[in-house]
Scaffold this motif. Structure first.
Motif, short mmCIF file in Angstrom:
data_model
loop_
_atom_site.label_atom_id
_atom_site.label_comp_id
_atom_site.label_asym_id
_atom_site.label_seq_id
_atom_site.Cartn_x
_atom_site.Cartn_y
_atom_site.Cartn_z
N TYR A 30 19.46 9.72 4.46
CA TYR A 30 18.83 9.51 3.02
C TYR A 30 17.97 8.56 3.05
CZ TYR A 30 21.35 5.79 1.06
OH TYR A 30 22.15 4.40 0.95
N ASN A 51 20.77 8.72 -4.49
CA ASN A 51 21.30 9.17 -3.21
C ASN A 51 22.37 7.90 -2.86
OD1 ASN A 51 19.95 11.47 -3.39
ND2 ASN A 51 18.51 11.05 -2.03
N ASN A 98 26.15 8.47 -2.05
CA ASN A 98 26.66 8.36 -0.54
C ASN A 98 27.58 7.11 -0.47
OD1 ASN A 98 25.13 10.60 0.20
ND2 ASN A 98 23.45 9.28 0.56
N ARG A 128 14.75 6.25 7.11
CA ARG A 128 16.10 6.60 6.73
C ARG A 128 17.23 5.58 7.16
NH1 ARG A 128 12.95 9.26 4.11
NH2 ARG A 128 13.01 11.46 4.05
#
Length: 265
Positions: free
Chosen positions: A110, A117, A121, A152
């Protein structure tokens, strides 16, 4: 009441394609790919409101360092159902199905500047990240990613044990945020030393910042990249995203301090 089950039929996967278009306004994953994935160990879980598919979590089998894992590549929730814990529930259901198939852990990526996010997570699910992938997917043209390098975090989440509590002192701050024309700027960037834990601030709403000032968004990407890469290079991993009123902050600890069910990460 939202119901959750695996997506397995062609009709299910066509519904997933339609939902992808609504959520991201981009071409969906081809049916031949998703159908092949579920025939070879993949797990695609759908969330349904009555008969309507309103969310999904798509994963396929992966293999690295002698271990099989589920690569949970894509999570999507219809805009009308976001921020209602549907994404969290999808992940937990996918974790259950993955464990039944014998996968020891799940992996996905992500954008580390997407606070929502990060909170899901790390803080909610209890996953961790100790890998930073620079421009992971190359240039992307969809609305969320266009105009920025696709950096990411890679997330790791065991399927059969929860993360143990980590006892660490007050983290040291690696940088500050100041406001200029009502826009957050990263400033006072400090060197990484040998502290047991660090905090790293990020914008509360990176997409809103990007729309208002694309150049500042790129600067955030490049400045934060340096710090995230240095943290990972020094064996720190992200374990939590704390939410504050004006910005959010990651917490990093030494990877050696992280255990799942008594087993080191």
């Amino acid at each position: 009441m939202i119901q959750y089950r695996e997506l397995q039929s062609r009709e299910d996967l066509e519904g997933m394609q339609a939902l992808e278009r609504i959520i991201w306004d981009m071409e969906p994953i081809p049916l031949h790919q998703t159908m092949t994935a579920i025939k070879h160990g993949g797990v695609i879980v759908g969330a349904f409101d009555r008969e309507n598919l309103i969310g999904f979590s798509y994963g396929f089998a992966g293999f690295s360092d002698g271990k099989a894992y589920l690569c949970s590549h894509m999570l999507g929730v219809h805009p009308d159902y976001q921020s209602k814990k549907v994404g969290e529930a999808l992940k937990y259901h996918q974790q259950t199905f993955a464990a039944k198939r014998g996968f020891t852990h799940m992996v996905w990526t992500y954008d580390p500047l997407e606070a929502r996010n990060g909170y899901l997570n790390l803080t909610k699910l209890g996953a961790v990240s100790f890998k930073y992938l620079e421009n992971c997917y190359g240039e992307m043209t969809d609305g969320l990613n266009a105009g920025l390098p696709s950096d990411r975090f890679e997330v790791h989440w065991p399927t059969t044990a929860s993360r143990s509590e980590i006892d660490f002192p007050e983290p040291e701050s690696l940088a500050d945020i100041v406001w200029l024309n009502e826009m957050p700027l990263l400033t006072n960037i400090r060197k990484i030393g040998s502290a047991q834990s660090y905090t790293m601030p990020i914008p509360k709403d990176f997409q809103a910042l990007k729309k208002q000032d694309p150049k500042l968004a790129i600067q955030w990407r490049l400045d934060s990249r340096k710090l995230f890469q240095e943290l990972v290079a020094n064996d720190y991993c992200a374990i939590e995203l704390k939410q504050d009123r004006d910005w959010h902050s990651y917490i990093f600890v030494k990877k050696s301090e992280v255990y799942y069910g008594g087993t080191a990460l």
